[in-house]
Design an enzyme around this catalytic site. Structure first.
Site, short mmCIF file in Angstrom:
data_model
loop_
_atom_site.label_atom_id
_atom_site.label_comp_id
_atom_site.label_asym_id
_atom_site.label_seq_id
_atom_site.Cartn_x
_atom_site.Cartn_y
_atom_site.Cartn_z
N LYS A 19 10.11 -103.63 39.68
CA LYS A 19 8.90 -104.18 39.07
C LYS A 19 8.99 -105.68 38.87
CE LYS A 19 6.59 -100.41 36.79
NZ LYS A 19 6.02 -99.91 35.54
N LYS A 47 6.95 -94.12 46.96
CA LYS A 47 6.34 -93.08 46.11
C LYS A 47 4.87 -93.39 45.87
CE LYS A 47 7.26 -94.88 41.56
NZ LYS A 47 7.79 -94.86 40.26
N LYS A 103 0.47 -95.94 40.93
CA LYS A 103 -0.76 -96.58 40.46
C LYS A 103 -0.81 -98.03 40.92
CE LYS A 103 -0.48 -94.04 36.17
NZ LYS A 103 0.07 -94.13 34.84
P1 TYM Z 1 4.38 -93.08 34.43
O1 TYM Z 1 3.19 -93.42 33.60
O2 TYM Z 1 4.74 -94.00 35.54
O3 TYM Z 1 4.24 -91.64 35.05
C1 TYM Z 1 3.94 -90.50 34.27
C2 TYM Z 1 4.74 -89.32 34.80
O4 TYM Z 1 4.41 -89.11 36.18
C3 TYM Z 1 5.60 -89.05 36.96
N1 TYM Z 1 5.32 -89.62 38.29
C4 TYM Z 1 5.54 -88.98 39.45
N2 TYM Z 1 6.03 -87.76 39.72
C5 TYM Z 1 6.11 -87.39 41.03
N3 TYM Z 1 5.74 -88.20 42.06
C6 TYM Z 1 5.24 -89.44 41.82
N4 TYM Z 1 4.86 -90.22 42.85
C7 TYM Z 1 5.13 -89.88 40.47
N5 TYM Z 1 4.70 -91.04 39.88
C8 TYM Z 1 4.83 -90.86 38.55
C9 TYM Z 1 6.61 -89.87 36.19
O5 TYM Z 1 7.93 -89.52 36.53
C10 TYM Z 1 6.26 -89.55 34.76
O6 TYM Z 1 6.90 -88.36 34.35
N6 TYM Z 1 8.30 -94.48 31.70
C11 TYM Z 1 7.34 -93.41 31.87
C12 TYM Z 1 6.52 -93.10 30.63
C13 TYM Z 1 7.31 -92.86 29.38
C14 TYM Z 1 8.05 -91.67 29.09
C15 TYM Z 1 8.59 -91.89 27.79
C16 TYM Z 1 8.31 -90.50 29.78
C17 TYM Z 1 7.42 -93.69 28.32
N7 TYM Z 1 8.18 -93.12 27.37
C18 TYM Z 1 9.40 -90.94 27.17
C19 TYM Z 1 9.12 -89.54 29.15
C20 TYM Z 1 9.64 -89.77 27.88
C21 TYM Z 1 6.38 -93.84 32.97
O7 TYM Z 1 6.20 -94.99 33.25
O8 TYM Z 1 5.65 -92.84 33.48
#
Ligand code: TYM
Length: 333
Positions: free
Chosen positions: A111, A195, A198
């Site tokens: 990032k 992957k 967004k």
């Molecule tokens: P975020 O917002 O990027 O994504 C939310 C969830 O979606 C999953 N994900 C995917 N799974 C499969 N294939 C993909 N291409 C894909 N893109 C996203 C992510 O693994 C996630 O589970 N850091 C985290 C948010 C967060 C969080 C937490 C998660 C903040 N605090 C505490 C668990 C526990 C994030 O940016 O997710």
């Protein structure tokens, strides 16, 4: 006591990767666990967000979680910045985590890009806030997609170091990642080595949960594939990441496996398979998309759900935070 915690960032449309990798699993876990789900707006601002858009993205993400099947009555659904314990514990964890640990985080490297000095300090400390999210509830299970595995390992290291440094063995649990189902890493429709994300500048690279049937059909029709027909066995997907991705999506949405999908569609051309995939995607997403549209017209309802959720989250977090402050040597008021 087993407790699930997970979160997603309100940084734009939810896509099929978020749904298959995470949210669909959250929905299923509601049956067996006490669950806490969070819209992580404090994580979102580690990269600048337009304030007006952020506010509407927070509501939209909450709406899409409910539309996907999260039950805000039985479980807790809330917005991170409305519960101050996250920020407070994150600071304490910033003082527990080591710079060397954070230097290893691949998501930060990706990032921040080439100009690391220009990245926000928040982006660097992102995993420490994530550990606070989980541990402020002493959550034991964290359902995420594969890309969050490294952050979860760091949360475990922080929990262990806190317990050791302050000689409070077992105070924080070791949260376990739950990386479930066949689609733990859904790939871009344009490039099978990246992957689905967004932040991909190409709309054609992802399936948004808000896409209508025509858009879905166009995106799948134009998805990158190779000229070979589908193989009949999973081994035949070696070196064919785009083909593997489409078949994995099909398997996940039909609650099947890659092997079963190949036994049914092996030998056919991608043009035909893409039509079948479009039908599956449209059928599965339409009810969620419709419900999202309905909820997006009802800000008052979403705001009330989040306010109630914050109250319930706070009630769980406060006694734990009080113990943490006591342990660290702060004066509790
Ligand atoms: P975020 O917002 O990027 O994504 C939310 C969830 O979606 C999953 N994900 C995917 N799974 C499969 N294939 C993909 N291409 C894909 N893109 C996203 C992510 O693994 C996630 O589970 N850091 C985290 C948010 C967060 C969080 C937490 C998660 C903040 N605090 C505490 C668990 C526990 C994030 O940016 O997710």
């Amino acid at each position: 006591m087993e407790r699930v915690f997970s979160g997603a960032q309100p940084t734009g449309n939810l896509h099929l990767g978020n749904y298959l990798g995470a949210i669909r699993n959250w929905v299923a876990l509601q049956k067996d666990f006490e669950c806490i789900f969070c819209v992580v707006d404090m994580h979102a601002i580690t990269v600048w967000q337009d304030p007006k858009e952020l506010r509407s993205n927070i509501r939209e993400l909450a709406a899409s979680m409910i539309a996907s099947g999260i039950d805000p009555e039985k479980h807790v659904l809330f917005n991170q910045s409305q519960v101050s314990a996250h920020a407070e514990l994150a600071w304490i964890f910033n003082c527990v985590a080591r710079i060397g640990w954070l230097n290893r985080m691949t998501q930060f490297k990706e990032k921040a890009g080439k100009h690391r000095e220009n990245a926000s300090l928040g982006l660097y400390a992102y995993p420490s806030l994530m550990a606070a999210d989980i541990l402020t509830y002493k959550a034991t299970h964290v359902p995420v997609g594969e890309d969050q595995k490294q952050h979860l390992e760091l949360a475990r290291d922080i929990a262990l170091k806190f317990n050791n440094d302050y000689e409070v063995e077992g105070f924080f649990p070791q949260p376990e990642p739950l990386i479930l189902g066949p689609a733990t890493r859904v790939m871009s429709l344009r490039d099978g080595s990246k992957k689905m994300s967004k932040s991909d500048p190409s709309e054609m690279a992802r399936i948004n949960m808000t896409d209508d049937a025509d858009t879905l059909s166009k995106k799948i029709r134009k998805a990158k594939t190779d000229p070979e027909p589908l193989p009949s066995e999973a081994a035949g997907l070696e070196g064919r990441p785009e083909a593997k991705n489409l078949i994995t999506i099909f398997a996940a949405l039909t609650n099947s496996t890659v092997d079963k999908v190949l036994s049914e569609h092996g030998g056919t051309q991608f043009s035909g398979f893409k039509q079948a995939l479009t039908d599956v995607v449209v059928t599965k997403l339409a009810p969620i998309t419709e419900e999202m549209a309905r909820l997006n017209n009802d800000n008052a309802y979403i705001d009330a759900v989040l306010a109630k959720g914050a109250e319930r989250a706070n009630a769980i977090a406060q006694p734990i935070l009080r113990d943490v402050k006591e342990t660290v040597g702060f004066l509790n008021s």
